[in-house]
Design an enzyme around this catalytic site. Structure first.
Site, PDB file in Angstrom:
ATOM      1  N   GLY A   1       6.533   5.249   8.715  1.00 52.55           N
ATOM      2  CA  GLY A   1       5.491   6.499   8.888  1.00 52.55           C
ATOM      3  C   GLY A   1       5.604   6.691  10.137  1.00 52.55           C
ATOM      4  CB  SER A   2       3.365   9.239  12.021  1.00 51.53           C
ATOM      5  OG  SER A   2       1.993   8.230  12.164  1.00 51.53           O
TER       6      SER A   2
ATOM      7  CD  GLU B   1       9.748  12.830  12.143  1.00 50.87           C
ATOM      8  OE1 GLU B   1      10.441  12.351  11.024  1.00 50.87           O
ATOM      9  OE2 GLU B   1       8.658  12.009  12.377  1.00 50.87           O
TER      10      GLU B   1
ATOM     11  CB  CYS C   1      12.457   9.357   9.118  1.00 50.51           C
ATOM     12  SG  CYS C   1      13.189   8.306   7.928  1.00 50.51           S
TER      13      CYS C   1
ATOM     14  CE  LYS D   1      -1.771   2.778   2.797  1.00 53.01           C
ATOM     15  NZ  LYS D   1      -1.932   3.989   1.901  1.00 53.01           N
TER      16      LYS D   1
ATOM     17  CD  GLU E   1      12.165   4.622   8.813  1.00 53.65           C
ATOM     18  OE1 GLU E   1      12.108   5.551   9.748  1.00 53.65           O
ATOM     19  OE2 GLU E   1      12.373   4.657   7.723  1.00 53.65           O
TER      20      GLU E   1
END
Length: 499
Positions: free
Chosen positions: A249-250, A402, A305, A197, A271
């Site tokens: 992602g987050s 972040e 990131c 996805k 990650e």
């Protein structure tokens, strides 16, 4: 206040090769519509114009894709019967096709993300192809062991390394094709099947890549693409017949995935975010350190990131470093991402741009000083000036949260002990950078920094052979290198009684 001028070289430059067409789901080797016919638009961030429509996968579509992947993984399927040498050839052919279609893939990547075509063509696409070449080399080297055992008399014991099965993979929008390669290449090298996805903002290269898998000889059902938003990803995570989820992602989404995956005890690797410290000591080459620090935070518009967003500078070298950093940041010019000379592109969306600008306001309210930048550029597209914040303390939100944009927070420190303490004072632990001529100090700091990657006298460099992942809230599991083979294989012990 916003700068309403338009970027100097903003122009309607049309892609040479890329011809985006309405995107469908890729299931079992075919492009198909969503069962309910739903679609969504994907936009070019530099202009906010619609590129094309993309199919939005619902629960039934996710189920179709998982079933196709399960069938492709079943005993006796063409994929399971394919020997290691032929699987190697498939991955090498994929890499060859990516290079042959590099211009088109680069343009699609830039259209979707707003990043400069320079970055897409010189870094993202070539490195993605290299990733498949690297893991093609691993296919014939995934081996078990023979192990002496002390019990059971005369016995022969050995291990087998086997693929996990159906892998659900969810990738972010900042490096779509590269993140695809980091997950898909090792998964296929180990013999798994994949349901991918992509981020809803950036589906184009994943769909084009899907076509290339068929050209490379990968059987239908081995690689599938389901496009959509959070609900699509949630359906993939919750599906009972998915054996593993790999997510980038987050932090909050990562936590949600862990909770959902616990219901079926599927394997998970994450990650997540970062707030990477960049430690600048006065004994370093300060001009070089400032130059690299600039790239460490402003490459890809800071949408990384691993971005070196917390720049710690030793007091005795502070003024010299800041003079170089600020002057260079002021000279960065945004432009049409499709122009070959552009080095600063657009952020991904208006929502994200406003969020980054809001962090600048938060920083100012907390006492930070905007040395340069801090404003939107123009009204067309989502451009922002590179921003440097001084007077930042490590307790401020701009130093702890972040931002994922072109905002550098600069923090003074007195000595190595303070630098280490403050660098580790973060919920994140993805990467860190050290700049010093004292190699003893550098190695000691590298051991003590709580980060999955530590760079010494460089920043933001990666290699497919080197493991990548984080400490603390930056996630767990290591992608790339041999470590990724562990993420996508099961170890089976076999005991043969020879008595």
């Amino acid at each position: 206040m916003s700068d309403t001028s338009t970027p100097d070289i903003l122009a309607d430059i049309q892609p040479l090769k890329a011809k985006p067409k309405p995107g469908k789901l890729f299931i079992n080797g075919e492009f198909v519509d969503a069962q309910d016919g739903k679609t969504f638009n994907t936009h070019y961030p530099a202009t906010a114009n619609v590129i094309t429509q993309i199919a939005e996968a619902g629960t039934e579509d996710v189920d179709r894709a998982v079933k196709a992947a399960r069938a492709a993984f079943s005993e006796g399927s063409p994929w399971r019967k394919m020997n290691a040498v032929d699987r190697t050839r498939c991955l090498l052919k994929l890499a060859e096709l990516m290079r042959a279609n590099a211009e088109e893939l680069s343009e699609l990547e830039t259209l979707d993300t707003g990043k400069p075509i320079f970055e897409s063509s010189k870094f993202d696409v070539p490195q993605a192809a290299e990733c498949f070449e690297y893991y093609a080399g691993w296919v014939t080297k995934i081996t078990g062991e023979t192990i002496p055992v002390s019990k059971g008399g005369d016995a022969f014991a050995y291990t087998l390394r086997e693929p996990i099965g159906v892998c659900g993979q969810i990738i972010p929008w900042n490096f779509p094709l590269q993140m695809l390669s980091w997950k898909v290449a090792p998964a296929l090298a180990c013999g798994n099947t994949v349901v991918l996805k992509p981020a809803e903002q950036t589906p184009l290269t994943a769909l084009r890549f899907a076509e290339l898998t068929l050209e490379a000889g990968i059987p239908p059902g081995v690689f599938n693409v389901i496009t959509g938003g959070g609900a699509t990803g949630a359906a993939l995570v919750e599906h009972e017949d998915v054996d593993k989820i790999a997510f980038t992602g987050s932090v909050e989404t990562g936590k949600s995935i862990m909770r959902a995956a616990s219901k079926t005890l599927k394997r998970v690797s994450l990650e997540l975010g970062g707030k990477s410290p960049n430690l600048i000591f006065a004994d370093s080459d300060l001009e070089t350190a400032a130059k690299y620090a600039l790239g460490g935070i402003f490459f890809n518009q800071g949408e990384m990131c691993t971005a070196g967003s917390r720049i710690f500078v030793e007091e005795s070298g502070y003024d010299q470093f800041m003079s170089v950093l600020t002057s260079r940041a002021q000279k960065m010019v945004a432009g049409d991402p499709l122009h070959p000379k552009t080095r600063l592109g657009s952020l991904i969306s208006e929502e994200h741009l406003n969020n980054v600008l809001n962090y600048v306001d938060i920083g100012k309210k907390e006492g930070a000083i905007v040395t340069t930048g801090g404003e939107r550029i123009g009204t067309k597209g989502y451009f922002m000036k590179p921003t440097v914040l001084e007077g930042v303390t490590n307790s401020m939100r701009v130093a702890q949260e972040e931002i994922f944009g072109p905002v550098a927070s600069v923090i003074r420190f007195k000595d190595a002990e303070e630098a280490l303490r403050e660098a580790n004072n973060s919920q994140f632990g993805l990467a860190a950078s050290i700049w010093t001529r004292d190699i003893k100090k550098a190695h000691k700091l590298a051991r003590s920094l709580k980060a999955g990657t530590v760079w010494i006298n460089t920043i933001s460099t990666t290699d497919n052979a080197l493991p990548f992942g984080g400490y603390k809230d930056s996630g767990f599991g290591r992608e790339l290198g041999k470590s990724a083979i562990d993420l996508y294989t099961e170890t089976k012990s076999v005991w043969v009684d020879l008595n």
